[in-house]
Design a protein around this motif. Structure first.
Motif, mmCIF file in Angstrom:
data_model
loop_
_atom_site.group_PDB
_atom_site.id
_atom_site.type_symbol
_atom_site.label_atom_id
_atom_site.label_comp_id
_atom_site.label_asym_id
_atom_site.label_seq_id
_atom_site.Cartn_x
_atom_site.Cartn_y
_atom_site.Cartn_z
ATOM 1 N N ALA A 255 -4.356 -12.689 -14.718
ATOM 2 C CA ALA A 255 -3.653 -11.906 -13.701
ATOM 3 C C ALA A 255 -4.411 -11.909 -12.376
ATOM 4 C CB ALA A 255 -3.442 -10.484 -14.199
ATOM 5 N N LEU A 256 -5.725 -11.978 -12.461
ATOM 6 C CA LEU A 256 -6.536 -11.963 -11.237
ATOM 7 C C LEU A 256 -6.632 -13.362 -10.613
ATOM 8 C CD1 LEU A 256 -9.362 -9.559 -12.433
ATOM 9 C CD2 LEU A 256 -7.684 -9.094 -10.621
ATOM 10 N N GLU A 257 -6.065 -14.335 -11.279
ATOM 11 C CA GLU A 257 -6.139 -15.727 -10.830
ATOM 12 C C GLU A 257 -7.578 -16.127 -10.557
ATOM 13 O OE1 GLU A 257 -2.841 -15.321 -7.777
ATOM 14 O OE2 GLU A 257 -2.006 -16.845 -9.095
ATOM 15 N N ALA A 258 -8.414 -15.791 -11.542
ATOM 16 C CA ALA A 258 -9.842 -16.067 -11.406
ATOM 17 C C ALA A 258 -10.109 -17.552 -11.610
ATOM 18 C CB ALA A 258 -10.612 -15.260 -12.450
ATOM 19 N N GLU A 259 -11.273 -17.947 -11.128
ATOM 20 C CA GLU A 259 -11.718 -19.307 -11.368
ATOM 21 C C GLU A 259 -12.853 -19.235 -12.391
ATOM 22 O OE1 GLU A 259 -13.268 -23.109 -8.765
ATOM 23 O OE2 GLU A 259 -13.912 -21.121 -8.193
ATOM 24 N N ALA B 198 -7.817 -20.029 -14.135
ATOM 25 C CA ALA B 198 -7.624 -19.337 -15.418
ATOM 26 C C ALA B 198 -6.394 -19.870 -16.137
ATOM 27 C CB ALA B 198 -7.514 -17.840 -15.181
ATOM 28 N N LYS B 199 -5.349 -20.146 -15.377
ATOM 29 C CA LYS B 199 -4.094 -20.560 -16.021
ATOM 30 C C LYS B 199 -4.228 -21.908 -16.736
ATOM 31 C CE LYS B 199 -1.950 -22.351 -11.775
ATOM 32 N NZ LYS B 199 -2.363 -23.754 -11.901
ATOM 33 N N ASP C 32 -19.818 -29.820 -24.504
ATOM 34 C CA ASP C 32 -21.157 -29.657 -23.939
ATOM 35 C C ASP C 32 -21.125 -28.850 -22.641
ATOM 36 O OD1 ASP C 32 -19.848 -31.493 -22.407
ATOM 37 O OD2 ASP C 32 -21.489 -32.958 -22.332
ATOM 38 N N GLU C 33 -19.991 -28.276 -22.346
ATOM 39 C CA GLU C 33 -19.874 -27.502 -21.117
ATOM 40 C C GLU C 33 -20.205 -26.039 -21.385
ATOM 41 O OE1 GLU C 33 -16.823 -28.709 -17.552
ATOM 42 O OE2 GLU C 33 -15.979 -28.323 -19.519
ATOM 43 N N VAL C 34 -20.985 -25.460 -20.495
ATOM 44 C CA VAL C 34 -21.319 -24.044 -20.619
ATOM 45 C C VAL C 34 -20.569 -23.291 -19.531
ATOM 46 C CG1 VAL C 34 -23.169 -22.345 -20.655
ATOM 47 C CG2 VAL C 34 -23.644 -24.704 -21.342
ATOM 48 N N LEU C 35 -19.815 -22.292 -19.966
ATOM 49 C CA LEU C 35 -19.137 -21.425 -19.002
ATOM 50 C C LEU C 35 -20.216 -20.601 -18.307
ATOM 51 C CD1 LEU C 35 -16.389 -20.341 -17.952
ATOM 52 C CD2 LEU C 35 -16.464 -18.678 -19.810
ATOM 53 N N VAL C 36 -20.272 -20.643 -16.980
ATOM 54 C CA VAL C 36 -21.376 -19.948 -16.300
ATOM 55 C C VAL C 36 -20.922 -18.792 -15.434
ATOM 56 C CG1 VAL C 36 -22.969 -21.893 -16.341
ATOM 57 C CG2 VAL C 36 -21.352 -21.665 -14.429
ATOM 58 N N GLU C 37 -19.692 -18.859 -14.953
ATOM 59 C CA GLU C 37 -19.329 -17.828 -13.984
ATOM 60 C C GLU C 37 -17.825 -17.600 -13.959
ATOM 61 O OE1 GLU C 37 -21.115 -17.233 -9.742
ATOM 62 O OE2 GLU C 37 -19.207 -18.304 -9.525
ATOM 63 N N ILE C 38 -17.467 -16.347 -13.697
ATOM 64 C CA ILE C 38 -16.063 -16.003 -13.481
ATOM 65 C C ILE C 38 -15.988 -15.533 -12.036
ATOM 66 C CG2 ILE C 38 -14.178 -14.458 -14.131
ATOM 67 C CD1 ILE C 38 -16.910 -15.360 -16.595
ATOM 68 N N LYS C 39 -15.208 -16.263 -11.261
ATOM 69 C CA LYS C 39 -15.147 -16.003 -9.827
ATOM 70 C C LYS C 39 -13.777 -15.401 -9.536
ATOM 71 C CE LYS C 39 -15.546 -18.592 -5.517
ATOM 72 N NZ LYS C 39 -15.452 -19.946 -4.991
ATOM 73 N N VAL C 40 -13.803 -14.153 -9.084
ATOM 74 C CA VAL C 40 -12.553 -13.397 -8.975
ATOM 75 C C VAL C 40 -12.254 -13.103 -7.514
ATOM 76 C CG1 VAL C 40 -11.355 -11.317 -9.737
ATOM 77 C CG2 VAL C 40 -13.134 -12.314 -11.182
ATOM 78 N N PRO C 41 -11.091 -13.507 -7.033
ATOM 79 C CA PRO C 41 -10.750 -13.173 -5.648
ATOM 80 C C PRO C 41 -10.505 -11.669 -5.520
ATOM 81 C CG PRO C 41 -8.906 -14.261 -6.741
ATOM 82 C CD PRO C 41 -10.042 -14.299 -7.695
#
Lengths: 293, 165, 775
Positions: free
Chosen positions: A131-135, A149-150, A164-173
């Motif tokens: 819903a926040l259209e986060a990255e 997010a979608k 092998d990818e590590v999720l590092v950050e949620i960037k929220v407008p």
């Protein structure tokens, strides 16, 4: 109650974590707060041979404001989000969602990144970030990338992350002027997971019409999803009760709806509509308050 | 794997299998059997301990993840033979019957009062949502937490349990 | 150091150890050389065992031994059933399945290893080949001709049929104007979920030929007898200890196959062994509760007087009998008329085998089902005749003067004043105002419901003549040379707080400080005999044994003191640490009398030295506590979610010995009873797979789901025992379930709703709401 044996790895850097994950492939699993993975291991529904513990990467636990965004490190616990003064001011939907997750012990330990990467179909965070259209930003030996997010939630417990990818950050407008958000959830009576969880963000124009609507729904289908049909139905319309009701009716449209002991697919679809309406109502109310503030 | 942990104020070092759950480490290695196991799905809260002063379900943490940490179990709550106000209140208000959930209840209530020294009844009930009790019907537990809250605010600032270094 | 009096709110003696994590439950027992057990269990609801291959498991590092059902055959006795019902079929129930498995979770093999972790790992290496057999899960389908048979040696799935009949049915059926109301009521299967799962440590010492067993049990003495029979160790070489027990609720009023296996393994290997049940095992293979289908026919006169009640009970027993499995539904029949004077009764109870875990005693055990039936019946009558449920109840209550009251069910209620508890709860809740509020809200489209339950239950079990294996209880009181008092009880309290209540009885009897009394229980090596803790009997029966032992000792001490003081024994009283004449002119300190008795220098002729007395109390009847509960709920018209807004309970458990403990029992009972009404349900699918196999699926109630309970008591003492106490352990559970269902049905009454089966999950209610709005 007793998990199978595994080898335990404590990478000191992200690069090392990623390298280990690449090396172990399907035999390896990242461990963050562990509150999704460890219960499955105890029931022996998961038995990774290698656990790569990310919790030593302390740099990944942060909440900060940067320009038009708030950035949240993947290893930030639910409780830090729930109690963050910055988020309560800049993005109250996140603390509101955090508060509904599990219980205090789970929130003390579980992390937003772990929760999203695990992508349980009834987890709470997916609804909010949709819903926040986060990255969602991830790191691998190939470098860093961001995913909308979608596009992140692919299927049942499957995300767009490479192994092998590590999720590092949620960037929220940050929400703009005249925007409101809300999370409405019905808890499963035993597990506390979402039987249905709806996060809604509504931006209103000065004339009271809906400028933008974004709705994320969890607990209903095999994965959390954006309810685009709800959003489209609202776009440009005045945020009247009748329009909210009509839009909410699309909440489970085109979704392969889950059924379990507590809710058949039919009832769960109904719940999705009711809780979507409630989330929309609350979001509109807040949007109006934000507009007059 | 070698780990080092401060349990109730005492550092100890042990060699454990990585899969050893913190609750089993505390019970079987450290001999602290006050922490109980009531489920296997992180629901019941009987195994709650304080890990670096935060309440966690010790059945959902590997002992190796607590390497270097401070852990407080129910055995570490009373000081110099004096019961913690929460223990005192659970006793006075009949906040327990069979006692199996009690260590977890007391420690999660400790967490609650550290963050919110004057909780409402609703906030207490919400604070206990991760802990099951099959005996008391919860009402006397809520009462005990209320009573402890007023004791703690009357006599001393909320005492966080810090393990001595 | 005030003398504790009966009726005071006294803090518990049990608590200091429990609030500091210093009590010892079974899993806290560690012995040198301890081995750990883990069981391989059936994944099938019904299958033939083709082969069990333990080679891999046996070869795993750390594994000491693996045993299968075949290994144990003839070496360990069957899991016992104590229920005595005429014509009862009792199928063989081996501790480990031999040729066939009959429910998911049935133990098939046991691994013995040097740690719980290795035992758990090796279980996965036990290879069992199964040949699936037809499964029967629904008890009605199990009754159909040609249904798959749970036990192929039996002709059908009927374990027993019992009938209970009383009154002049012919006359009633011919009575003009009599109305018959029919309803099917389903009492769903539940899981007891004591917070501590089951556990056992068995330690056999070959030198002494001594078997010591620590078990999380409610019945150490019965368990000792049964384990002796199962293991072949002579009973006088067996000792069972129930250490701290983390809740039972009836689920530990049993003898389980795993306990028999643990004893066997310890004896075979000469080493102590431990088994701690996982929660998944607990949900699969610890007894379940309830599970009855009840078809009722109510014969009611136009004025609301209920003149007759018929009920056909189908009781789903599961695959095997546990200790009391078939006896539980017969209690339903016994209590089916509830608190009402109903002259004609007919109950047919059919016990049916299915491919599920056995049902057995779960808090209330048969009485919650009876109470649910009769309390729903009262509301059905009220709805049918458009009467207020209060008036229907008042009309059918017997008068307080009618007691003791013999009923057509064959029991005699001891004492009651049902009108008083009902009036008290109505006043507490503001009933008239509530009804007005309900009217107001209904006009706004809101569904507020008010539900009543005026229950009576049977407890203080019980006279031996009506119990399977003795209904008495043992108590002894010994005064040590230092004046401290040691009490032994054959009961086995595990949270109810009788270490405290019993100390209150003893301290108030002797007029000594409560702190000077210690109560020991739960160890057959310490307490010579006993029955145990269940059926709300511990205080009323076990407490009475202690009370009578105190009285005997007081008589002896009075004789000794009188001899010394030169007065008559009858002139002496026990007060404030003294034995004295009424005015206190002549007195000896309690401790002086003790010294006289034990050092025995100048005892009156014919008086034995020492101060120890015991009593085995045999009650002449059960007791019948009662109460009135009122629930206020609101139903969300959008989703069908039920919110419990208020709950009022007025309970009468006879004389209250410690009001704080009575409150605690009521609160806990309420949450379990409300849990059944709203959330709890143990579900098997049609293949006999358990769908509620973890606490992620089975909904145990939590703190935030409840309002503040408003509780009160009335006290109508019983004459069944000299304490006047009836029992309170199950009352809350028994009373609350129908109050909630009645409230929800009441809320939906404007929609023409007459009944909804439990649990009242939102979806069910939503469906009712939807079909009502469609109509």
């Amino acid at each position: 109650m007793i998990p199978q044996s595994f080898e335990y790895h404590v990478p000191r850097t992200l690069e090392e974590a990623s390298r280990l994950a690449a090396q172990f492939g399907a035999d390896g699993k990242f461990l963050a707060g562990g509150h999704s993975l460890i219960p499955m291991m105890k029931l022996r529904l998961a038995a990774p041979k290698h656990l790569i513990d990310l919790t030593c990467l302390r740099d990944l636990a942060y909440i900060r404001e940067e320009g038009e965004h708030v950035r949240i490190g993947a290893l930030t616990t639910h409780f830090r989000i729930e109690s963050s003064a910055l988020l309560k001011e800049k993005c109250p939907l996140l603390p509101e969602t955090a508060r509904e997750i599990g219980d205090v012990q789970v929130r003390n330990r579980g992390t937003i990144g772990g929760n999203l990467a695990h992508s349980d179909p009834a987890a709470d965070w997916p609804a909010a970030v949709l819903a926040l259209e986060a990255e969602l930003r991830a790191v691998s030996p190939r470098g860093e990338r961001g995913m909308a997010a979608k596009d992140f939630f692919v299927d049942l417990m499957t995300t767009a992350l490479a192994s092998d990818e590590v999720l590092v950050e949620i960037k929220v407008p940050q929400l703009g002027h005249g925007t409101g958000a809300a999370y409405a959830k019905l808890h499963h009576p035993a597990s506390g997971y979402a039987m249905v969880g709806v996060a809604a963000v509504i931006a209103l124009r000065d004339n009271g019409a809906v400028e933008r609507a974004a709705v994320g729904i969890t607990g209903v289908g095999p994965k959390a999803y954006r309810a685009f049909a709800v959003e489209t139905a609202l776009h440009g319309k005045p945020a009247t009760q009748a329009h909210l009701n009509a839009a909410a009716a699309h909440a489970a449209e085109g979704v392969d709806v889950n059924a379990d002991l507590y809710a058949s697919a039919e009832y769960r679809s109904h719940l999705a509509r009711v809780y979507t309406r409630r989330a929309l109502e609350a979001a509109v109310k807040r949007a109006r308050a934000a507009a007059t503030a | 794997m070698k780990i080092r942990m401060n349990v109730n104020g005492n550092w100890r070092e042990d060699d454990v299998e990585p899969r050893t759950l913190l609750v089993h480490y505390l019970r079987d290695v450290a001999g602290l059997t006050g922490t109980h196991v009531g489920c296997e799905t992180s629901i019941c809260g009987a195994c709650t301990v304080l890990l670096n002063q935060e309440a966690v379900k010790s059945c959902t943490v590997f002992a190796v993840q607590a390497n270097g940490a401070q852990v407080t179990t129910i055995e570490g709550l009373a000081r110099e033979g004096k019961l913690h106000p929460l223990q005192q209140s659970f006793w006075e208000e009949h906040g327990l019957q069979c006692g199996f959930c009690t260590p977890g209840m007391i420690l999660v209530a400790h967490q609650l009062l550290c963050r919110n020294p004057h909780p409402t009844q609703e906030e207490i009930r919400k604070g206990l949502e991760g802990n099951l009790c099959r005996c008391t019907g919860y009402q006397h537990i809520v009462k005990a937490v209320q009573s402890a809250a007023s004791k703690m605010s009357a006599t001393e600032p909320v005492r966080a349990v810090a393990a001595a270094g | 150091m005030a003398t504790a009096l009966l009726g005071e709110r006294i803090k518990r003696k049990e608590d200091p150890r429990l609030i500091q994590g210093r009590g010892h439950y079974v899993d806290d027992i560690v012995l040198p050389g301890l081995l750990h057990l883990a069981f391989a269990r059936s994944p099938h609801a019904h299958a033939r065992i083709k082969s069990v291959d333990v080679t891999a498991a046996q070869a795993a590092p750390g594994v000491v031994a693996v045993y299968t059902g075949a290994d144990l055959q003839g070496k360990v006795g069957m899991v016992p059933c104590a229920a005595g019902i005429e014509g009862l079929k009792v199928p063989e129930h081996p501790c480990l399945a031999v040729d066939e498995v009959r429910y998911v979770g049935e133990p098939v093999a046991v691994v013995v290893a040097n740690s719980a972790y290795t035992a758990r790992d090796a279980v996965e290496q036990v290879e069992v080949e199964y040949d699936p057999l037809p499964v029967v899960v629904d008890p009605e389908k199990a009754l159909a001709p040609g249904a798959p048979r749970v036990h192929s040696k039996l002709a059908d799935n009927v374990a027993f049929v019992a009938k209970l009949e009383g009154g002049d049915w012919k006359a009633l059926e011919a009575e003009p104007g009599i109305k018959v109301i029919r309803q099917r009521l389903i009492n769903q299967r539940l899981a007891p979920v004591a917070m501590e799962t089951r556990g056992v440590v068995a330690s056999y010492s070959p030198g002494e030929d001594l078997l010591t067993v620590w078990s999380s049990t409610q019945i150490p003495h019965i368990l000792k007898t049964q384990l002796a029979l199962m293991s072949g160790v002579e009973e006088n070489h067996c000792r069972v200890i129930a250490p701290e027990v983390g809740g039972g609720f009836g689920s530990k009023l049993n003898v389980y196959g795993e306990e028999g296996v643990a004893c066997y393994v310890s004896k075979a290997l000469g080493r102590p062994v431990k088994w701690i049940e996982s929660r998944r095992e607990n949900l699969q293979a610890t007894i379940h509760g309830r599970d009855q289908i009840n078809d009722v026919e109510v014969y009611v006169r136009p004025d609301g007087k209920v003149a007759g009640l018929k009920c056909w009970i189908i009781a789903d027993l599961g695959a095997y009998h546990q200790l009391l499995t078939p006896a539980i539904p017969t209690l339903t029949a016994l209590m089916i008329v509830g608190a009402y004077h109903i002259p004609c009764v007919f109950v047919e109870t059919k016990g049916v085998f299915t491919n599920k875990m056995a049902t057995d005693a779960y808090r209330g055990a048969g009485r919650p089902e009876a109470t649910y039936i009769i309390e729903r019946v009262m509301d059905l009558v009220a709805a049918e005749l458009n009467l207020d449920p209060v008036d229907v109840r008042m009309k059918n209550f017997p008068s307080p003067k009618d007691f003791p009251l013999a009923l057509p069910t064959g029991v005699t209620y001891d004492s009651a004043n049902y009108q008083r508890t009902l009036k008290k709860v109505l006043k507490a809740a503001g009933y008239t105002k509530l009804r007005k509020e309900q009217e107001r809200l209904r006009k706004k489209g809101r569904y507020l419901g008010i539900g009543l339950s005026t229950y009576v239950e049977i407890c203080a079990m019980g006279p031996s003549s009506r119990m399977p294996a003795g209904g008495w209880e043992f108590g002894s009181v010994r005064i040590e040379p230092t004046g401290k008092v040691t009490v032994l009880s054959g009961t086995s309290p595990h949270g109810q707080g009788e270490e405290t209540t019993f100390a209150q009885i003893v301290a108030s009897g002797f007029g000594i400080p409560y702190e000077d009394v210690t109560v020991l229980h739960g160890d057959t090596g310490v307490v010579p005999m006993g029955i145990g803790t269940f059926g709300s009997r511990t205080t009323a029966v076990g407490g009475t044994a202690i009370y009578l032992a105190v009285e005997r000792l007081k008589k002896k001490m009075a004789r000794i003191a009188a001899h010394k003081l030169g007065v008559k024994p009858g002139e002496l009283e026990f007060k404030d640490g003294k034995v004295q004449t009424a005015g206190g002119e002549k007195a000896m300190r309690f401790l002086e009398v003790v010294a006289e008795a034990i050092f025995a220098k100048q005892l009156p002729p014919g008086v034995e030295p020492g101060l120890v007395e015991q009593c085995v109390f045999e009650p002449a009847n059960f007791t019948f506590p009662f109460g009135a509960h009122l629930a206020v709920v609101e139903v969300d018209p959008d989703t069908g979610e039920v919110r419990l807004r208020n709950y009022y309970a007025v309970d009468d458990c006879g004389r209250v010995l410690n009001p704080m403990l009575v409150d605690g029992q009521i609160h806990g009972g309420l949450v379990q009873g409300i849990g059944q009404a709203l959330w709890e349900e143990h579900v098997y699918d049609e293949n006999g797979q358990l769908l509620t196999g973890t606490l992620m699926d089975y909904a145990v109630p939590r703190a935030h789901q409840f309002p503040w309970f408003e509780t009160a008591t009335t006290e109508t003492p019983t004459r069944v025992n000299p304490l006047g106490a009836k029992g309170v352990g199950e009352a809350g559970t028994i009373g609350s379930t129908p109050a909630i269902v009645n409230a929800v049905v009441d809320a939906l009454r404007p929609l023409g709703v007459r009944h909804i089966d439990m649990p009242l999950k939102p979806e069910k209610i939503w469906r009712v709401l939807r079909s009502a709005s469609a109509a």
